[in-house]
Design an enzyme around this catalytic site. Structure first.
Site, PDB file in Angstrom:
ATOM      1  N   LYS A   1      89.344 -33.252  94.310  1.00 54.52           N
ATOM      2  CA  LYS A   1      89.311 -31.920  94.921  1.00 54.52           C
ATOM      3  C   LYS A   1      88.157 -31.080  94.413  1.00 54.52           C
ATOM      4  O   LYS A   1      87.588 -30.282  95.156  1.00 54.52           O
ATOM      5  CB  LYS A   1      90.638 -31.183  94.680  1.00 54.52           C
ATOM      6  CG  LYS A   1      91.775 -31.674  95.549  1.00 54.52           C
ATOM      7  CD  LYS A   1      92.861 -30.618  95.631  1.00 54.52           C
ATOM      8  CE  LYS A   1      94.024 -31.082  96.478  1.00 54.52           C
ATOM      9  NZ  LYS A   1      95.123 -30.119  96.464  1.00 54.52           N
TER      10      LYS A   1
ATOM     11  N   LYS B   1      92.978 -41.495 102.891  1.00 57.59           N
ATOM     12  CA  LYS B   1      94.347 -41.115 103.249  1.00 57.59           C
ATOM     13  C   LYS B   1      94.326 -40.011 104.313  1.00 57.59           C
ATOM     14  O   LYS B   1      93.366 -39.225 104.397  1.00 57.59           O
ATOM     15  CB  LYS B   1      95.175 -40.738 102.026  1.00 57.59           C
ATOM     16  CG  LYS B   1      94.829 -39.430 101.407  1.00 57.59           C
ATOM     17  CD  LYS B   1      95.812 -39.043 100.310  1.00 57.59           C
ATOM     18  CE  LYS B   1      95.380 -37.695  99.797  1.00 57.59           C
ATOM     19  NZ  LYS B   1      95.936 -37.222  98.591  1.00 57.59           N
TER      20      LYS B   1
ATOM     21  N   LYS C   1      95.270 -33.054 105.159  1.00 52.34           N
ATOM     22  CA  LYS C   1      95.217 -31.771 105.860  1.00 52.34           C
ATOM     23  C   LYS C   1      93.792 -31.267 105.980  1.00 52.34           C
ATOM     24  O   LYS C   1      93.471 -30.501 106.882  1.00 52.34           O
ATOM     25  CB  LYS C   1      96.030 -30.734 105.068  1.00 52.34           C
ATOM     26  CG  LYS C   1      97.524 -30.973 105.070  1.00 52.34           C
ATOM     27  CD  LYS C   1      98.160 -30.117 103.983  1.00 52.34           C
ATOM     28  CE  LYS C   1      99.659 -30.083 104.085  1.00 52.34           C
ATOM     29  NZ  LYS C   1     100.249 -29.406 102.912  1.00 52.34           N
TER      30      LYS C   1
HETATM   31  P1  AMP Z   1     100.799 -31.798 100.199  1.00 52.99           P
HETATM   32  O1  AMP Z   1     100.453 -31.602 101.613  1.00 52.99           O
HETATM   33  O2  AMP Z   1      99.626 -32.259  99.385  1.00 52.99           O
HETATM   34  O3  AMP Z   1     101.533 -30.677  99.594  1.00 52.99           O
HETATM   35  O4  AMP Z   1     101.808 -33.025 100.186  1.00 52.99           O
HETATM   36  C1  AMP Z   1     103.190 -32.887 100.464  1.00 52.99           C
HETATM   37  C2  AMP Z   1     103.869 -34.225 100.345  1.00 52.99           C
HETATM   38  O5  AMP Z   1     103.348 -35.147 101.306  1.00 52.99           O
HETATM   39  C3  AMP Z   1     103.658 -34.901  98.977  1.00 52.99           C
HETATM   40  O6  AMP Z   1     104.850 -35.565  98.582  1.00 52.99           O
HETATM   41  C4  AMP Z   1     102.573 -35.901  99.243  1.00 52.99           C
HETATM   42  O7  AMP Z   1     102.592 -36.996  98.373  1.00 52.99           O
HETATM   43  C5  AMP Z   1     102.899 -36.334 100.661  1.00 52.99           C
HETATM   44  N1  AMP Z   1     101.703 -36.809 101.357  1.00 52.99           N
HETATM   45  C6  AMP Z   1     100.557 -36.117 101.594  1.00 52.99           C
HETATM   46  N2  AMP Z   1      99.661 -36.869 102.264  1.00 52.99           N
HETATM   47  C7  AMP Z   1     100.266 -38.079 102.464  1.00 52.99           C
HETATM   48  C8  AMP Z   1      99.860 -39.282 103.109  1.00 52.99           C
HETATM   49  N3  AMP Z   1      98.665 -39.397 103.682  1.00 52.99           N
HETATM   50  N4  AMP Z   1     100.732 -40.311 103.136  1.00 52.99           N
HETATM   51  C9  AMP Z   1     101.972 -40.199 102.554  1.00 52.99           C
HETATM   52  N5  AMP Z   1     102.409 -39.095 101.930  1.00 52.99           N
HETATM   53  C10 AMP Z   1     101.570 -38.036 101.884  1.00 52.99           C
END
Ligand code: AMP
Ligand code: TRP
Length: 344
Positions: A114, A207, A210
């Protein structure tokens, strides 16, 4: 100290909630609500570790809350709240800033990704982000944490912090009446199933995220039916037919990703998918995947839009959740302060 099983997880309100968030995390939350006491947190304090426009942040907090509810989380059964309404998160994070070591945080790969090349310009909050995450979990003595694969290292850090606190304050913990010295539990990550790391639809080595500049790289939870179908139709693949065994997906990241997504949406294994589609071309598999994704994801998007029409009701749910979260966290925070030697 016998810790009751308790689930905690968080999602950042940073916009563009996508299929990776849904399959890697939110669907797991929905299953766990049947068997556990669960706290699901919109981690707005984590979001501001990188700049957020205030009006957008407010909208995104409501959007994550709506996504939770539209996906089937019951706000009566679970505690759904936003982090900044419970001051214990910030208080315990400060304590953990003084427990965790610089060297531990220096190893965090998410910070390196990041912060990129401009480490000197990253916020201090982005660096200490994992300490706040450990505080989120341990403030409730949570024992189980459903997350995607990318959070594994942060969970390991939370375990290290819990252990170091228990060791550093062993005598004070005993003096506080906790005979076995295990004041903080060792939270266990729950990272299971075929979609713990959903990849970008444009590049199987990245991956789904967002922040990817290409909207075609992800299916968002609010995409309409045509958009979902179009993104799957245009997803990058290779020219081969699907293999009939999971081993045959090796070295084929895009194919592996689409098969994993299908399996997770259907609730079966990758092998089950290949047993059905082994030998099929993507011209056959993609329409089947698009149909499944449209059927599962688009009703959630519609329900989110309906819920978002009444922001006052969402804010009520969050306020109520925060009150219930404080009932659990306040005694734990008070005990933590007693152990450290703070006068209350
Ligand atoms: P975040 O959007 O970073 O707050 O992520 C929220 C949840 O989604 C966390 O448990 C992450 O590990 C999961 N997550 C985010 N991106 C992915 C992805 N590409 N594949 C699987 N899980 C994800
Ligand atoms: N860091 C997590 C993510 O980006 C979000 C998060 C914050 C979290 N606090 C948490 C996840 C506590 C699980 C438990 O995905």
């Amino acid at each position: 100290m016998k810790h009751q099983e308790r689930v905690f997880s968080g999602v950042q309100p940073t916009g563009n909630l996508h299929l990776g968030n849904y399959l890697g995390a939110i669907t797991k939350f929905v299953t766990l609500q049947e068997s556990h006491q669960c706290l699901y947190c919109v981690v707005d304090m984590h979001a501001i570790t990188v700049w957020q426009d205030p009006a957008e942040l407010r909208g995104n907090i409501r959007e994550v809350t709506a996504a939770f509810i539209a996906s089937g989380l019951d706000p009566k059964k679970n505690i759904i709240f936003n982090q900044s309404q419970v001051s214990g998160h910030a208080e315990l994070a400060w304590v953990f800033n003084c427990v965790a070591r610089m060297g531990w945080l220096n190893r965090m790969t998410q910070f390196k990704e990041k912060a990129g090349k401009h480490k000197e310009n990253a916020s201090v909050g982005l660096f200490s982000y994992p300490n706040l995450m450990a505080a989120d979990i341990l403030l409730y003595h949570a024992t189980h944490v459903p997350v995607g694969e990318d959070q594994k290292q942060h969970l390991e850090l939370a375990r290290d912090i819990a252990q170091k606190f228990n060791v550093d304050f062993a005598d004070a913990i005993k003096a506080a009446g906790i005979e076995d010295g295990l004041f903080f539990p060792q939270p266990e990550p729950l990272i299971q199933g075929p979609a713990t790391r959903v990849m970008s639809l444009r590049d199987g080595s990245k991956k789904m995220s967002k922040s990817d500049p290409s909207d075609m790289s992800r299916i968002t939870m609010t995409d309409d039916q045509d958009t979902i179908a179009k993104k799957i139709r245009k997803a990058k693949t290779d020219p081969e037919a699907l293999p009939s065994e999971v081993d045959g997906l090796e070295g084929r990241p895009e194919a592996a990703n689409l098969v994993g997504i299908y399996a997770a949406l259907k609730g079966c294994s990758k092998q089950d998918v290949l047993t059905e589609f082994g030998g099929a071309q993507f011209s056959v598999f993609k329409p089947a995947l698009a149909e499944l994704a449209v059927e599962q994801v688009s009703p959630i998007g519609e329900e989110m839009r309906r819920i978002l029409n009444d922001p006052a009701e969402i804010d009520n749910i969050l306020r109520n959740g925060a009150t219930r979260a404080r009932e659990i966290s306040e005694p734990i925070m008070a005990k933590t302060k007693e152990i450290i030697g703070f006068i209350q």
